[in-house]
Design an enzyme around this catalytic site. Structure first.
Site, PDB file in Angstrom:
ATOM      1  N   LYS A 262       0.836  -1.200   0.000  1.00  0.00           N
ATOM      2  CA  LYS A 262       0.000   0.000   0.000  1.00  0.00           C
ATOM      3  C   LYS A 262       0.871   1.251   0.000  1.00  0.00           C
ATOM      4  O   LYS A 262       1.910   1.297   0.666  1.00  0.00           O
ATOM      5  CB  LYS A 262      -0.909  -0.024   1.241  1.00  0.00           C
ATOM      6  CG  LYS A 262      -1.956   1.080   1.325  1.00  0.00           C
ATOM      7  CD  LYS A 262      -2.812   0.848   2.571  1.00  0.00           C
ATOM      8  CE  LYS A 262      -3.933   1.877   2.697  1.00  0.00           C
ATOM      9  NZ  LYS A 262      -4.790   1.610   3.880  1.00  0.00           N
TER      10      LYS A 262
ATOM     11  N   SER B 256      -9.650   1.681   2.968  1.00  0.00           N
ATOM     12  CA  SER B 256      -8.806   2.493   2.110  1.00  0.00           C
ATOM     13  C   SER B 256      -7.802   1.698   1.292  1.00  0.00           C
ATOM     14  O   SER B 256      -7.207   2.204   0.351  1.00  0.00           O
ATOM     15  CB  SER B 256      -8.051   3.516   2.959  1.00  0.00           C
ATOM     16  OG  SER B 256      -7.167   2.888   3.869  1.00  0.00           O
TER      17      SER B 256
ATOM     18  N   SER C   1     -10.103  -0.704   6.991  1.00  0.00           N
ATOM     19  CA  SER C   1      -9.472  -0.519   5.687  1.00  0.00           C
ATOM     20  C   SER C   1      -8.852  -1.767   5.090  1.00  0.00           C
ATOM     21  O   SER C   1      -8.467  -1.767   3.922  1.00  0.00           O
ATOM     22  CB  SER C   1      -8.404   0.580   5.766  1.00  0.00           C
ATOM     23  OG  SER C   1      -9.004   1.845   5.906  1.00  0.00           O
TER      24      SER C   1
END
Length: 443
Positions: free
Chosen positions: A69, A147, A171
């Site tokens: 990420k 996210s 997330s």
């Protein structure tokens, strides 16, 4: 169904495949239309070089593909957290601990994945880099969840076996549920958060998405540098609960059907499942009435950036961060005390149970078009964001651990089953989830 890390490792060890061949497959998946906008920075050459290294004992990832990420430091690269405002910041000098641990285990880092800007939304929309479409539906572009949006798509499409991400209010588990994969949120203190751009230091958790529960155990063991204690206890040996308060409110019919069907299958397999009220969950909204931890803690980090460059933020993200400016010190301290008291009462209420079962989120993934950037859709966006965060964020407030695994029937849109408990019950949650997954695969 895509092979998981364990199956691929067995094929590597038996000589049926090789790490370079597997990396080529992963790169092909990452370059496919299904993975469009999932990566903000591909690292294909680096991945090929890592996969070409000779096999070594003690490197369980064996040159296989892992995505990172855009929240985590990788030495020599800029960490922009899905934003435009940080795109020109200096490159990191060192890998974050999470990246370093995966790399030491033989990970071939295939790329930095797209995300909600600054990790502040459960929907997964990004106006700067585009929004990766959910992997579950080739006909309709659906939200990926956030996210950790690109991380989920990278795992679900075959571009990565492990998608490194973070979970502050869901997330990891939200995109895992919506994409039909596994996401494990460990107890936050078990994995170091250094080298990851913070959202809420009180709630931030470094964790990962995978294709199976057994892979989730491996990923957690690597990230936490600990060994999960395996249990041979059968499913009926555990005492499970279903919380009626909050977690079952407003379920879409597809989610309600999948969840009830799963409970029935578990009971047929001998699982002991009690329905409990757990009224403490009704207090979550009141505890967070002033905004919760994320707005004030993120505002403390972002304030200098917002003062000079607010126009370059995603307006929806900026609005949520700026809410933190209005929280008084006494309100924050009251929030800390209220959380501590609530955790103690939740732990007492759940003392007789090994884990709780809930839908991860109450909806299936809606089309991106319904919440795409634009003021006209803001109301729909924030309503959906609240729904997606509602169930998983309660576990972050609890300082607990939770795993989401798919429980839908073939041909249905993905639905996540969340197995959860309080802090440091990680091994029990993982062992129960492993048995549930095996039971569901036999249906």
């Amino acid at each position: 169904m895509l092979p998981d890390l364990h199956a691929t490792r067995q094929r590597l060890l038996s000589g049926q495949t090789s790490a370079p061949a597997e990396i080529d497959l992963a790169i092909a998946a990452a370059q496919s239309p299904a993975c469009a906008a999932a990566f903000v920075r591909p690292l294909f050459d680096e991945a090929r070089a890592a996969a070409a290294q000779p096999a070594q004992a003690g490197r369980p990832l064996g040159g296989l593909s892992v995505s990172v990420k855009d929240l985590f430091d990788i030495a020599g690269q800029t960490t922009a957290a899905g934003s435009a405002v940080l795109a020109e910041t200096p490159a990191a000098l060192h890998d974050s601990p999470a990246v370093a641990r995966l790399r030491a285990a033989g990970a071939a880092l295939i790329g930095r994945t797209n995300m909600t800007e600054f990790a502040f939304s459960g929907v997964g929309v990004n106006p700067h880099h585009g929004t990766p479409a959910n992997a579950c539906d080739a006909a309709v572009a659906r939200i990926p969840g956030g996210s950790s949006s690109g991380a989920a798509v990278s795992v679900a499409t075959g571009a990565a076996f492990i998608g490194l991400g973070s979970d502050t209010g869901g997330s990891i588990r939200i995109p895992a549920a919506l994409n039909g994969i596994v996401g494990f949120k460990n107890t936050a203190r078990l994995v170091p958060t250094g080298g990851a751009l913070p959202l809420s230091p009180t709630l931030d958790t470094v964790c990962a998405m995978t294709r199976s529960v057994r892979d989730a155990i491996t990923a957690h063991e690597l990230l936490a540098a600990r060994t999960v204690t395996r249990s041979q206890a059968p499913l009926p040996a555990y005492r499970l609960a279903v919380a009626r308060t909050l977690m079952l409110d407003g379920l879409e019919p597809a989610v309600a059907r999948a969840f009830e069907r799963t409970l029935q299958a578990l009971r047929r397999a001998g699982a002991r499942i009690d329905e409990i009220a757990l009224p403490e969950l009704a207090e979550v909204a009141g505890i967070n009435a002033t905004g919760g931890f994320s707005p004030p803690e993120s505002y403390a980090w972002h304030r200098p950036l917002l003062e000079r460059d607010a126009a370059r933020y995603d307006p929806r993200v900026a609005a949520r961060i700026q809410r933190g400016a209005a929280m008084a010190a006494w309100q924050y301290l009251d929030l800390v005390r209220a959380r501590r008291d609530w955790i103690a009462r939740m732990e007492t209420a759940l003392a007789g149970y090994d884990a709780v079962l809930s839908p991860t989120v109450p909806v299936v993934a809606p089309p991106i078009a319904e919440v795409a950037p634009g003021a006209a859709r803001d109301e729909a966006f924030f309503r959906l964001n609240g729904l997606l965060l509602r169930n998983p964020s309660a576990i972050n407030l609890l300082d607990g651990c939770a795993l989401s695994l798919p429980c839908q029937a073939p041909g249905e849109l993905p639905v996540g089953l969340m197995v959860w408990q309080g802090a440091l019950r990680d091994d029990t949650v993982l062992n129960i989830a492993l048995q549930i997954e095996q039971m569901l695969q036999k249906q």
